[in-house]
Scaffold this motif. Structure first.
Motif, short mmCIF file in Angstrom:
data_model
loop_
_atom_site.label_atom_id
_atom_site.label_comp_id
_atom_site.label_asym_id
_atom_site.label_seq_id
_atom_site.Cartn_x
_atom_site.Cartn_y
_atom_site.Cartn_z
N PHE A 55 0.84 -1.19 0.00
CA PHE A 55 0.00 0.00 0.00
C PHE A 55 0.88 1.24 0.00
CE2 PHE A 55 -2.78 -3.25 1.53
CZ PHE A 55 -4.08 -2.85 1.24
N THR A 56 0.37 2.29 -0.62
CA THR A 56 1.01 3.60 -0.56
C THR A 56 -0.06 4.67 -0.56
OG1 THR A 56 2.77 5.00 -1.50
CG2 THR A 56 1.23 3.98 -3.06
N GLN A 57 0.28 5.84 -0.06
CA GLN A 57 -0.66 6.97 -0.09
C GLN A 57 -0.36 7.83 -1.30
OE1 GLN A 57 -0.93 9.39 3.44
NE2 GLN A 57 -2.39 10.82 2.52
N GLY A 58 -1.34 7.96 -2.21
CA GLY A 58 -1.19 8.84 -3.36
C GLY A 58 -1.50 10.27 -3.00
N PRO A 59 -1.01 11.22 -3.78
CA PRO A 59 -1.23 12.63 -3.48
C PRO A 59 -2.68 13.05 -3.70
CG PRO A 59 -0.11 12.38 -5.61
CD PRO A 59 -0.18 11.02 -4.99
N ASP A 60 -3.27 13.71 -2.68
CA ASP A 60 -4.64 14.18 -2.78
C ASP A 60 -4.87 15.20 -1.67
OD1 ASP A 60 -7.73 14.08 -2.27
OD2 ASP A 60 -7.44 13.00 -4.16
N GLU A 61 -5.61 16.26 -1.98
CA GLU A 61 -5.84 17.30 -0.99
C GLU A 61 -6.72 16.82 0.16
OE1 GLU A 61 -8.14 20.64 -2.45
OE2 GLU A 61 -8.87 19.42 -4.13
N PHE A 62 -7.45 15.71 -0.02
CA PHE A 62 -8.28 15.17 1.04
C PHE A 62 -7.69 13.90 1.63
CE2 PHE A 62 -11.45 17.69 -1.32
CZ PHE A 62 -11.97 18.43 -0.27
N GLY A 63 -6.37 13.81 1.65
CA GLY A 63 -5.71 12.59 2.12
C GLY A 63 -5.36 12.56 3.58
N SER A 64 -5.87 13.49 4.39
CA SER A 64 -5.39 13.59 5.76
C SER A 64 -5.74 12.39 6.62
CB SER A 64 -5.93 14.87 6.42
OG SER A 64 -7.35 14.85 6.45
N GLY A 65 -6.79 11.64 6.29
CA GLY A 65 -7.14 10.48 7.11
C GLY A 65 -6.52 9.18 6.66
N VAL A 66 -5.75 9.23 5.57
CA VAL A 66 -5.23 7.99 4.99
C VAL A 66 -4.19 7.30 5.88
CG1 VAL A 66 -3.95 7.02 3.03
CG2 VAL A 66 -5.81 8.65 2.64
N PRO A 67 -3.24 8.02 6.50
CA PRO A 67 -2.27 7.31 7.35
C PRO A 67 -2.93 6.46 8.43
CG PRO A 67 -1.52 9.54 6.94
CD PRO A 67 -2.92 9.45 6.40
N GLU A 68 -3.97 6.99 9.08
CA GLU A 68 -4.67 6.23 10.11
C GLU A 68 -5.41 5.04 9.49
OE1 GLU A 68 -3.93 10.35 11.41
OE2 GLU A 68 -4.89 9.51 9.63
N PHE A 69 -5.98 5.26 8.32
CA PHE A 69 -6.68 4.18 7.62
C PHE A 69 -5.72 3.03 7.33
CE2 PHE A 69 -7.78 2.22 3.52
CZ PHE A 69 -9.07 1.77 3.77
N LEU A 70 -4.55 3.34 6.78
CA LEU A 70 -3.58 2.30 6.45
C LEU A 70 -3.00 1.65 7.70
CD1 LEU A 70 -1.68 4.01 3.47
CD2 LEU A 70 -3.44 2.23 3.37
N SER A 71 -2.79 2.44 8.72
CA SER A 71 -2.28 1.87 9.97
C SER A 71 -3.25 0.85 10.54
CB SER A 71 -2.03 3.00 10.97
OG SER A 71 -1.57 2.48 12.20
N GLY A 72 -4.55 1.14 10.42
CA GLY A 72 -5.55 0.22 10.93
C GLY A 72 -5.60 -1.10 10.18
N LEU A 73 -5.12 -1.09 8.94
CA LEU A 73 -5.11 -2.33 8.16
C LEU A 73 -3.97 -3.26 8.54
CD1 LEU A 73 -5.78 -0.98 4.52
CD2 LEU A 73 -7.44 -1.96 6.13
N GLY A 74 -2.92 -2.71 9.14
CA GLY A 74 -1.73 -3.52 9.38
C GLY A 74 -1.06 -3.92 8.08
N ALA A 75 -1.11 -3.02 7.09
CA ALA A 75 -0.63 -3.35 5.75
C ALA A 75 0.85 -3.04 5.59
CB ALA A 75 -1.43 -2.56 4.71
N ALA A 76 1.48 -3.71 4.61
CA ALA A 76 2.84 -3.38 4.20
C ALA A 76 2.78 -2.08 3.41
CB ALA A 76 3.44 -4.50 3.36
N ARG A 77 3.43 -1.03 3.94
CA ARG A 77 3.34 0.30 3.33
C ARG A 77 4.70 0.77 2.86
NH1 ARG A 77 0.85 4.04 7.76
NH2 ARG A 77 1.77 2.52 9.19
N MET A 78 4.67 1.65 1.87
CA MET A 78 5.89 2.32 1.46
C MET A 78 5.57 3.76 1.09
SD MET A 78 6.77 0.77 -2.33
CE MET A 78 7.09 -0.86 -1.68
N PRO A 79 6.53 4.66 1.25
CA PRO A 79 6.31 6.06 0.90
C PRO A 79 6.04 6.21 -0.60
CG PRO A 79 8.30 5.81 2.23
CD PRO A 79 7.88 4.43 1.82
N TRP A 80 5.33 7.28 -0.94
CA TRP A 80 4.97 7.54 -2.33
C TRP A 80 6.20 7.62 -3.23
CZ3 TRP A 80 1.40 7.02 -5.74
CH2 TRP A 80 1.35 7.81 -6.89
N ASP A 81 7.25 8.30 -2.79
CA ASP A 81 8.45 8.43 -3.63
C ASP A 81 9.07 7.06 -3.90
OD1 ASP A 81 8.18 11.14 -3.82
OD2 ASP A 81 9.65 11.61 -2.26
#
Length: 407
Positions: A55-81
């Motif tokens: 999972f990664t967070q894509g750029p979006d002006e309404f993305g402020s809740g995404v880190p908490e959303f992904l954290s709740g999944l326990g998913a393998a994450r990586m930075p957008w870059d």
């Protein structure tokens, strides 16, 4: 990236990897709304040990809740870059920000009820002209090249608009269906269970008030509706529960939303937090009052009477399920008893009233999982599992407690 080597903790990943020959799938979450839709999509990959999902967070002006959303999944994450500099076997997104930078065949799917929103053309001779969001060339084409390898459509009629606004995308368009429609249908038998979870297992009627985001939403244009409902609906007969679009929560903050509705909360209003599955709330509803947002449109699937507290038709694709709902659903009047308006809407009501709306949401009812599984495995170049997935009931809903947080 059949042998993935750059997981979320860096180039040493293959030292600890348990399975090293997985196909890699990147899920690009721009907003909480798109993330919720993508969870339905990647459900078709469950139980397949040949696939690793990142999972990664894509750029979006309404993305402020995404880190908490992904954290709740326990998913393998990586930075957008890192995600945009790594090659994957497949990527999937339900929004468009920055996806042209991805190094993978890309599936793009809608994050709402089809393609019901109109937006303005940003540039060119026809700047300012109205386009259907998600089917327009300014989002599907970048520097003259088509971005998605596959464009998911919920309904075959969406091809008409695509042929007009971005004909080069027709070759990659697949009519797959709609996961929310299918899971709502699969959940309706659990309606009594959901009502108990919402505290209305005592025979009271459940009135769900759904608002999208923006100044022309129900919350933006008719904030007086909530105190009116609580004043006019007897507490021993009705419970009022509110569903707000995640963009309203994350755009203004939980504190502000609760502050705006403080008196209503003290008088018995229930709030559904943005991380809860809103489909269970719809499945439990006896009435839904909403606007031009997707949640209100999906309410037509449940068989409950739907009323519109606001409907800015100029923002709605005229060839959409939203527009059909706007043509047949009764309006909530600022005059007269709200209780009488609800009872009038229910008197003689049958789900047949919204049949055309429901049929416009998807032309592949009940087949989203099967169709998407075929598409994903074709792009991954993997043999499909023998088990054909089907829609599952959604989990029970939960409410926000008076002190904040979920209960």
């Amino acid at each position: 990236m059949s042998e993935w080597r750059r997981g979320p903790i860096g180039p040493e990943a293959d030292r600890w990897a348990t399975r090293r020959t997985c196909k890699s799938v990147l899920v690009v979450v721009h907003t909480v709304t798109s993330g919720q839709r993508l969870l339905d999509a990647i459900g078709v990959l469950e139980n397949d040990l040949r696939v690793q999902v990142f999972f990664t967070q894509g750029p979006d002006e309404f993305g402020s809740g995404v880190p908490e959303f992904l954290s709740g999944l326990g998913a393998a994450r990586m930075p957008w870059d890192q995600a945009t500099s790594t090659t994957f076997d497949l990527a999937i997104a339900a929004s468009h920000g920055g996806v042209h930078r991805l190094r993978a065949p890309l599936i793009v799917m809608p994050h709402g009820a089809g393609h019901g929103k109109l937006v303005s053309r940003r540039a060119g001779r026809a700047a300012g002209a109205r386009l259907v969001y998600g089917l327009d060339a300014q989002r599907l084409v970048h520097d003259g090249a088509l971005v998605p390898a596959a464009l998911v459509l919920a309904h075959r009629d969406d091809r008409r608009e695509l042929a007009r606004s971005c004909p080069e995308a027709l070759a990659v368009a697949s009519v797959v269906g709609d996961p929310c429609h299918d899971r709502l249908r699969a959940s309706l038998d659990r309606r009594p269970f959901y009502k108990m979870a919402l505290g209305v297992g005592d025979g009271r009627k459940l009135v769900v008030v759904a608002s999208t985001w923006g100044p022309r939403s129900l919350l933006g244009s008719r904030p007086d509706l909530w105190p009116r409902l609580l004043s006019e609906l007897p507490e021993d007969e009705f419970q009022v529960v509110t569903l707000l679009h995640p963009n309203a929560w994350h755009g203004h903050g939980e504190f502000q939303v609760r502050s705006w509705l403080a008196d209503c909360l003290r008088r018995g209003l229930s709030l559904v937090p943005p991380e809860a599955d809103w489909r269970a709330v719809l499945a439990a509803a006896d009435w839904v009052i909403g606007d031009h947002g997707s949640v209100t449109t999906y309410a037509a699937v449940t068989g409950a009477p739907v009323l519109l507290g606001g409907f800015p038709g100029s923002e709605v694709n005229p060839d959409s399920a939203q527009a059909l709902l706007g043509a047949v659903a009764p309006r909530v009047s600022g005059r007269g008893s709200l209780r009488r308006q609800l009872l009038r809407a229910a008197d003689g009501f049958t789900p047949e009233r919204y049949r055309a709306v429901v049929e416009r949401i998807t032309s592949e009812p009940g087949r989203f999982d099967r169709n998407l599984q075929r598409l994903i495995y074709r792009l991954l170049r993997l043999r499909r599992p023998t088990a054909v997935p089907g829609p599952r009931p959604v989990p029970p809903p939960f409410l926000m407690s008076r002190a904040g947080g979920a209960r």
